[in-house]
Design a protein around this motif. Structure first.
Motif, PDB file in Angstrom:
ATOM      1  N   PHE A   1       0.813  -1.219   0.000  1.00  0.00           N
ATOM      2  CA  PHE A   1       0.000   0.000   0.000  1.00  0.00           C
ATOM      3  C   PHE A   1       0.852   1.279   0.000  1.00  0.00           C
ATOM      4  CE2 PHE A   1      -2.488  -3.342   2.072  1.00  0.00           C
ATOM      5  CZ  PHE A   1      -3.663  -3.305   1.329  1.00  0.00           C
ATOM      6  N   VAL A   2       2.183   1.126  -0.024  1.00  0.00           N
ATOM      7  CA  VAL A   2       3.054   2.307   0.049  1.00  0.00           C
ATOM      8  C   VAL A   2       2.735   3.351  -1.018  1.00  0.00           C
ATOM      9  CG1 VAL A   2       5.437   3.081  -0.297  1.00  0.00           C
ATOM     10  CG2 VAL A   2       4.949   1.255   1.317  1.00  0.00           C
ATOM     11  N   PRO A   3       2.512   2.944  -2.297  1.00  0.00           N
ATOM     12  CA  PRO A   3       2.201   3.980  -3.294  1.00  0.00           C
ATOM     13  C   PRO A   3       0.948   4.790  -2.954  1.00  0.00           C
ATOM     14  CG  PRO A   3       2.775   1.917  -4.369  1.00  0.00           C
ATOM     15  CD  PRO A   3       2.625   1.609  -2.911  1.00  0.00           C
ATOM     16  N   TYR A   4      -0.035   4.173  -2.295  1.00  0.00           N
ATOM     17  CA  TYR A   4      -1.256   4.877  -1.910  1.00  0.00           C
ATOM     18  C   TYR A   4      -1.021   5.731  -0.667  1.00  0.00           C
ATOM     19  CZ  TYR A   4      -2.988   0.914  -4.682  1.00  0.00           C
ATOM     20  OH  TYR A   4      -3.176  -0.033  -5.650  1.00  0.00           O
TER      21      TYR A   4
ATOM     22  N   GLY B   1       0.912   8.798  -1.569  1.00  0.00           N
ATOM     23  CA  GLY B   1       0.307   9.649  -2.581  1.00  0.00           C
ATOM     24  C   GLY B   1       0.917   9.497  -3.953  1.00  0.00           C
ATOM     25  N   LEU B   2       1.841   8.531  -4.122  1.00  0.00           N
ATOM     26  CA  LEU B   2       2.468   8.323  -5.413  1.00  0.00           C
ATOM     27  C   LEU B   2       1.452   7.844  -6.442  1.00  0.00           C
ATOM     28  CD1 LEU B   2       5.226   8.350  -6.827  1.00  0.00           C
ATOM     29  CD2 LEU B   2       5.502   5.961  -6.181  1.00  0.00           C
ATOM     30  N   VAL B   3       0.526   7.011  -6.006  1.00  0.00           N
ATOM     31  CA  VAL B   3      -0.545   6.501  -6.862  1.00  0.00           C
ATOM     32  C   VAL B   3      -1.872   6.732  -6.138  1.00  0.00           C
ATOM     33  CG1 VAL B   3      -1.519   4.451  -7.961  1.00  0.00           C
ATOM     34  CG2 VAL B   3       0.963   4.751  -7.867  1.00  0.00           C
ATOM     35  N   PRO B   4      -2.893   7.271  -6.816  1.00  0.00           N
ATOM     36  CA  PRO B   4      -4.191   7.469  -6.157  1.00  0.00           C
ATOM     37  C   PRO B   4      -4.758   6.145  -5.660  1.00  0.00           C
ATOM     38  CG  PRO B   4      -4.097   8.667  -8.235  1.00  0.00           C
ATOM     39  CD  PRO B   4      -2.880   7.794  -8.196  1.00  0.00           C
TER      40      PRO B   4
ATOM     41  N   PRO C   1     -11.112   4.059  -0.387  1.00  0.00           N
ATOM     42  CA  PRO C   1     -10.795   4.959   0.737  1.00  0.00           C
ATOM     43  C   PRO C   1     -10.261   4.224   1.958  1.00  0.00           C
ATOM     44  CG  PRO C   1     -13.168   4.660   0.557  1.00  0.00           C
ATOM     45  CD  PRO C   1     -12.573   3.983  -0.636  1.00  0.00           C
ATOM     46  N   ARG C   2     -10.652   2.956   2.130  1.00  0.00           N
ATOM     47  CA  ARG C   2     -10.176   2.172   3.273  1.00  0.00           C
ATOM     48  C   ARG C   2     -10.050   0.714   2.847  1.00  0.00           C
ATOM     49  NH1 ARG C   2     -14.889   3.018   7.753  1.00  0.00           N
ATOM     50  NH2 ARG C   2     -14.422   5.210   7.424  1.00  0.00           N
ATOM     51  N   ALA C   3      -9.068   0.021   3.408  1.00  0.00           N
ATOM     52  CA  ALA C   3      -8.787  -1.358   2.997  1.00  0.00           C
ATOM     53  C   ALA C   3      -8.335  -2.173   4.194  1.00  0.00           C
ATOM     54  CB  ALA C   3      -7.712  -1.373   1.916  1.00  0.00           C
ATOM     55  N   THR C   4      -8.403  -3.495   4.034  1.00  0.00           N
ATOM     56  CA  THR C   4      -7.887  -4.402   5.050  1.00  0.00           C
ATOM     57  C   THR C   4      -7.260  -5.605   4.360  1.00  0.00           C
ATOM     58  OG1 THR C   4      -8.409  -5.619   7.080  1.00  0.00           O
ATOM     59  CG2 THR C   4     -10.053  -5.705   5.311  1.00  0.00           C
ATOM     60  N   SER C   5      -6.278  -6.205   5.014  1.00  0.00           N
ATOM     61  CA  SER C   5      -5.592  -7.357   4.410  1.00  0.00           C
ATOM     62  C   SER C   5      -4.953  -8.192   5.504  1.00  0.00           C
ATOM     63  CB  SER C   5      -4.510  -6.890   3.429  1.00  0.00           C
ATOM     64  OG  SER C   5      -3.442  -6.265   4.133  1.00  0.00           O
ATOM     65  N   VAL C   6      -4.626  -9.423   5.140  1.00  0.00           N
ATOM     66  CA  VAL C   6      -3.743 -10.266   5.941  1.00  0.00           C
ATOM     67  C   VAL C   6      -2.581 -10.603   5.021  1.00  0.00           C
ATOM     68  CG1 VAL C   6      -3.469 -12.407   7.224  1.00  0.00           C
ATOM     69  CG2 VAL C   6      -5.643 -11.175   7.322  1.00  0.00           C
ATOM     70  N   GLN C   7      -1.458  -9.940   5.250  1.00  0.00           N
ATOM     71  CA  GLN C   7      -0.341  -9.975   4.312  1.00  0.00           C
ATOM     72  C   GLN C   7       0.751 -10.950   4.758  1.00  0.00           C
ATOM     73  OE1 GLN C   7       0.318  -8.479   1.281  1.00  0.00           O
ATOM     74  NE2 GLN C   7       2.129  -9.783   1.372  1.00  0.00           N
ATOM     75  N   LYS C   8       1.179 -11.786   3.811  1.00  0.00           N
ATOM     76  CA  LYS C   8       2.334 -12.648   4.052  1.00  0.00           C
ATOM     77  C   LYS C   8       3.601 -11.797   4.089  1.00  0.00           C
ATOM     78  CE  LYS C   8       1.385 -14.853   0.290  1.00  0.00           C
ATOM     79  NZ  LYS C   8       1.440 -15.770  -0.862  1.00  0.00           N
TER      80      LYS C   8
ATOM     81  N   GLY D   1      -3.755  -6.023   8.715  1.00  0.00           N
ATOM     82  CA  GLY D   1      -3.675  -4.573   8.605  1.00  0.00           C
ATOM     83  C   GLY D   1      -4.998  -3.938   8.225  1.00  0.00           C
ATOM     84  N   ASN D   2      -5.239  -2.736   8.753  1.00  0.00           N
ATOM     85  CA  ASN D   2      -6.345  -1.917   8.242  1.00  0.00           C
ATOM     86  C   ASN D   2      -5.777  -0.554   7.873  1.00  0.00           C
ATOM     87  OD1 ASN D   2      -6.416  -1.745  11.357  1.00  0.00           O
ATOM     88  ND2 ASN D   2      -7.561   0.091  10.771  1.00  0.00           N
ATOM     89  N   PHE D   3      -6.270   0.008   6.761  1.00  0.00           N
ATOM     90  CA  PHE D   3      -5.674   1.188   6.161  1.00  0.00           C
ATOM     91  C   PHE D   3      -6.750   2.201   5.787  1.00  0.00           C
ATOM     92  CE2 PHE D   3      -3.302  -2.635   5.257  1.00  0.00           C
ATOM     93  CZ  PHE D   3      -2.012  -2.311   5.645  1.00  0.00           C
ATOM     94  N   SER D   4      -6.415   3.459   6.002  1.00  0.00           N
ATOM     95  CA  SER D   4      -7.296   4.555   5.602  1.00  0.00           C
ATOM     96  C   SER D   4      -6.473   5.519   4.759  1.00  0.00           C
ATOM     97  CB  SER D   4      -7.858   5.273   6.831  1.00  0.00           C
ATOM     98  OG  SER D   4      -8.434   6.513   6.460  1.00  0.00           O
ATOM     99  N   PHE D   5      -6.973   5.848   3.575  1.00  0.00           N
ATOM    100  CA  PHE D   5      -6.281   6.751   2.669  1.00  0.00           C
ATOM    101  C   PHE D   5      -7.042   8.072   2.608  1.00  0.00           C
ATOM    102  CE2 PHE D   5      -6.018   2.312   1.180  1.00  0.00           C
ATOM    103  CZ  PHE D   5      -4.683   2.068   1.493  1.00  0.00           C
ATOM    104  N   GLY D   6      -6.751   8.942   3.579  1.00  0.00           N
ATOM    105  CA  GLY D   6      -7.438  10.224   3.651  1.00  0.00           C
ATOM    106  C   GLY D   6      -8.875  10.112   4.117  1.00  0.00           C
ATOM    107  N   ASP D   7      -9.260   9.005   4.721  1.00  0.00           N
ATOM    108  CA  ASP D   7     -10.631   8.789   5.195  1.00  0.00           C
ATOM    109  C   ASP D   7     -10.657   9.001   6.705  1.00  0.00           C
ATOM    110  OD1 ASP D   7     -13.270   8.102   5.349  1.00  0.00           O
ATOM    111  OD2 ASP D   7     -12.999   5.985   4.902  1.00  0.00           O
ATOM    112  N   TYR D   8     -10.845   7.944   7.513  1.00  0.00           N
ATOM    113  CA  TYR D   8     -10.850   8.141   8.960  1.00  0.00           C
ATOM    114  C   TYR D   8      -9.412   8.313   9.468  1.00  0.00           C
ATOM    115  CZ  TYR D   8      -9.767   3.079   9.255  1.00  0.00           C
ATOM    116  OH  TYR D   8      -9.211   1.832   9.135  1.00  0.00           O
TER     117      TYR D   8
END
Length: 884
Positions: A44-47, A50-53, A57-64, A88-95
């Motif tokens: 999710f680093v590009p998001y 801000g490198l990539v839109p 707005p929000r995401a979740t994952s279980v990453q290896k 992980g849970n992620f917010s991109f400019g949301d909460y």
């Protein structure tokens, strides 16, 4: 609570709260500066930056994830694992901060019956950044934690950044108190194993400036959009919820540990050192399973070296547990069965995975046998010299060259009554690590390199039109020169051009970038390379051949038609050869990499033995039969799951989105996921000419082929050579092999006769040389220049022959010759000569120094050389002087 249940509860909780569930990315990271995916946030680093839109707005994952920096701690602590899973849970400019804290507390403390994890609030502590009063307030409001269970810590532990100028922000970590039996009271600030970190909340809200280290940087201001990045260690929560002592005892890992105990006949829990070894085995077997499943193969560099190290540490640990035979056929299936519920691919692809792992174990067991022989000789030599310590450079040689583990060297040396010079070994290891670190420092980070593309990517994706047309009208969105954004580029400049649309194919999927031009009113650009520096953005590296190009200019991309035709032939040819391999060798021969360009293709595939000439011919024939059959080539875009259900082959290590492009050649005859350019019918490939097949690893092979016109030209060249041979040898083409074999046999016989004659000639010189013996000091010395010889072997033969003739009295023989224009000197001593102190190695080095070179060897026979033939008399005289 089983690990799979913990995982599913996480995904369900955040999905119910508007988060898009994102499948785990591969362990092989897209980030060019990372060997592996080391954290849940990496995909999710590009998001986040801000490198990539962000597409949601929000995401979740279980990453290896894989981390190897703490590999030496594996098995020794309750929480260090090479492979682990990060929720992980992620917010991109949301909460932001308050909501992230609320989600974390709710999921942790909600009862198991209601879908939560059911932790007792009294067992949870949090840390915050020392100046983050907002976080302190929210934890008080949301969780009602007392002040003493909210600890403020500094930048070194509770502040996140990429290590480069860019997004940064404070962290808040959540810890579980295991109780007084595990350490002192005082909370996470005591840094004790009693308090286990289970969740880290990163509040990405600031822009940081230049600086070094974790805390030495300035905060430049707030980000326009604040992001949330969190990570919960799945294994850590699992061992706490399952009531076991560490992550190695959870349901996904314990079966391997138990199998290791059974194979070794030792009980887990009975001996600390054995327990550590069993935990190492359990961790490393699982990590290897997951790495191979994601396409990593064994090699001596990069990711493949890490895999090799994990597998070899497993073998070593089992050996230290008393098991000298192969154990992976027992251990790997146990890990497969424990992991297949979460990752079904480890079961469906187990034949390939196990073949790679078992082959490496067999190889290392042979290596251990070889290393043991070398170590035995070193031990014998050390004892012969009366020393009590094995040299550190010997231990390092065994480790570095033969892959012989140092602790195994220590163990075996101790059994022989010797110590190992660890100081010297550690110094050599430190020197090696320093060199590796110096190389790593030369690599820039991805974010620092790629941030310049952010503004261009924010305006949208580059549209690729090249599947259908070779020319496209477009506009210039940006220009980069020397990594900096500029408004114009002029004649002679090397620049990067960002366009709204392009017909030029960017290098990917093993296919080299298109050649071509970009033209517009008043400018012409030669395309040197086409790349995708960030997802969705195409950059054209160009040389400005004429005029001046500016941002906003209209432009037209023009693909070199001959180049594209050759590239499509090669890429479709790669698919043809892959299908032929699988039909002839079986489905285990799976493509693991490829490269193709106009006229040439290279294909790597999983296989553990060389192909016979007959098999190569069969693959080539089947490939060309498919070309002659004029199979239709079609492409379509499908959802990934649907494409896989149709049997489309995916390339290991490649990243695929939710929708993929499927390339069919003859329908299901060849069906692969591929974004490359292809011919429309297989007959357009023209011709496949397999020119080589070779090994690139213990379980990987490589075939190379010329394609189309290049294939024909190569065959035409061979035809011309055959024609020339038939003419020169006056032999029909079909009889050439027998005729050449006959000539080779005659040549070999002639060479043997010449060698026998020269040997007799040399032997005849021995009496003359012996007659020139003279007394020098305590020895009889034969010293002479013998003229020109064809090889050092002839000179060595003379020295040993003269030494034998001199009998048992103390003697030294020193002969020198011009060998192919270079001076060579060989010195021999007999046993009596060595008792006087004469050492061949010392004498050869002295003579070589006069010759302008170096030398050395054993006490009984040694050789030196140099560059000055004229110095041979002086070199021989130096030997005489040394003996006087």
């Amino acid at each position: 609570m089983q690990t799979a249940d913990i995982r599913q509860r996480w995904l369900d909780f955040f999905a119910q709260r508007g988060h898009t569930i994102v499948p785990s990315a591969s362990l092989v990271s897209d980030d060019p500066t990372l060997m592996f995916t080391v954290a849940g946030m990496v995909p999710f680093v590009p998001y986040l930056t801000g490198l990539v839109p962000a597409p949601y707005p929000r995401a979740t994952s279980v990453q290896k994830c894989i981390r190897t920096n703490d590999i030496d701690e594996v098995g020794k602590t309750p929480r260090h694992g090479t492979f682990f899973q990060m929720n992980g849970n992620f917010s991109f400019g949301d909460y932001f901060k308050e909501q992230a804290i609320a989600y974390a507390w709710e999921l942790l403390t909600t009862s198991e019956a209601d879908g939560g994890y059911g932790f007792d609030e009294r067992d949870l502590w949090v840390t915050i950044y020392e100046d983050d009063d907002d976080a302190f307030r929210y934890w008080k409001q949301v969780a009602g934690l007392p002040d003493e269970r909210i600890q403020r810590l500094g930048k070194d532990t509770n502040y996140w950044s990429t290590g480069q100028p860019g997004p940064a922000g404070p962290c808040s970590e959540i810890f579980f108190d295991r109780g007084p039996a595990y350490g002192a009271d005082g909370g996470p600030a005591t840094d004790d194993d009693r308090y286990v970190e289970i969740w880290n909340l990163v509040f990405m809200q600031y822009q940081r400036g230049e600086g070094t280290g974790k805390g030495d940087f300035d905060i430049l201001g707030e980000l326009p959009k604040k992001n949330i990045d969190t990570g919960m260690g799945l294994e850590r929560v699992a061992f706490l919820k399952q009531g076991v002592e560490n992550m190695y005892e959870i349901d996904q890992v314990r079966p391997v540990l138990d199998r290791a105990a059974a194979l070794s006949g030792r009980r887990y829990g009975a001996d600390h050192d054995d327990d550590v070894r069993m935990r190492i085995v359990a961790d490393h077997v699982r990590s290897s399973l997951m790495l191979i499943a994601d396409g990593v193969n064994v090699s001596n560099e990069g990711r493949g070296y890490i895999l090799r190290r994990l597998l070899r540490r497993t073998v070593r640990a089992m050996r230290l547990l008393g098991v000298d035979t192969a154990t992976l056929p027992e251990l790997l299936p146990a890990s497969r069965d424990a992991m297949k519920a979460a990752y079904p691919e480890v079961a469906t692809d187990f034949d390939r995975i196990s073949r790679i792992a078992y082959a490496e174990e067999d190889t290392f067991l042979r290596t251990l046998a070889s290393g043991t022989n070398i170590l035995d000789l070193a031990v014998a030599d050390t004892k012969k010299k009366g020393a009590a310590e094995l040299p550190g450079d010997t231990a390092f040689l065994l480790h570095d060259t033969f892959g012989f583990p140092i602790d195994l060297t220590l163990e075996m040396a101790e059994e022989a009554g010797l110590q190992v010079n660890r100081t010297e070994f550690d110094r050599l290891m430190a020197d090696q690590r320093s060199r590796a670190k110096a190389d790593a420092k030369n690599k820039k980070t991805a974010i620092a390199d790629l941030s310049v593309y952010s503004a261009f990517r924010a305006s949208g994706e580059t549209v690729f039109t090249g599947y259908d047309v070779l020319e496209t009208e477009t506009s210039v969105l940006g220009i980069l020169v020397d990594g900096a954004s500029v408004t114009r580029a002029s004649t002679g400049d090397i620049a990067e051009i960002i366009l709204a649309e392009t017909s030029l194919y960017a290098e990917s999927g093993g296919q080299e970038a298109d050649a071509g031009t970009i033209v517009g009113t008043g400018f012409e650009l030669e395309v040197l390379d086409v790349q995708r520096p960030v997802k969705g953005l195409t950059s054209h590296r160009v040389s400005v051949r004429a005029g001046e190009v500016g941002v906003g200019d209209a432009a037209r991309t023009v693909v070199d038609a001959d180049w594209r035709r050759g590239a499509t032939q090669a890429h479709s040819g790669t698919h043809i050869v892959h299908a032929a391999l699988r039909q002839i060798l079986g489905p285990e021969a799976h493509q693991s990499g490829s490269y193709n360009k106009a006229g040439y293709l290279r294909l790597d595939f999983s296989w553990n033995q060389g192909l016979s000439a007959e098999t190569r011919s069969e693959i080539e024939d089947l490939s060309n039969q498919a070309i002659r059959d004029d199979l239709e080539v079609t492409t379509r875009v499908l959802p990934l799951d649907e494409a896989k259900a149709l049997g489309a082959m995916a390339l290991f290590g490649e990243k695929y989105g939710d929708e993929v492009r499927v390339v069919d050649i003859g329908g299901p005859w060849s069906r692969e996921l591929c974004a490359g350019t292809h011919v429309r019918h297989s007959s357009e490939i023209g011709l496949i000419n397999l020119v080589s097949e070779s090994s690139i690893g213990s379980t990987s092979r490589r075939v190379e082929s010329l394609v189309g016109r290049d294939a024909f030209r190569d065959l035409a060249t061979e035809r011309a050579i055959v024609s020339q041979l038939t003419s020169s040898l006056k032999t029909p083409r079909e009889q050439l092999p027998d005729r050449i074999a006959e000539l080779m046999a005659n040549l070999k016989a002639a060479e043997k006769k010449i060698a026998d004659f020269e040997s007799r000639q040399l032997a005849q010189r021995i009496p003359e040389l012996v007659s020139g013996a003279r007394r020098v000091g305590a020895v009889t010395l034969v010293s002479a220049a013998v003229g020109s010889l064809r090889s050092s072997d002839e000179l060595r033969s003379l020295v040993t022959g003269v030494r034998e003739r001199l009998g048992s009295d103390a003697a030294v023989v020193a002969l020198a010759a011009d060998v192919s224009g270079k001076p060579a000197v060989i010195v021999g001593t007999n046993a009596a000569g060595r008792e006087t102190g004469a050492r061949a190695g010392v004498l050869a080095r002295a003579a070589a120094a006069v010759l302008g070179g170096g030398g050395g060897g054993k006490d009984d026979l040694a050789q030196g050389g140099g560059s000055d033939v004229a110095a041979i008399p002086a070199a021989l005289e130096s030997i005489s002087t040394s003996l006087s």
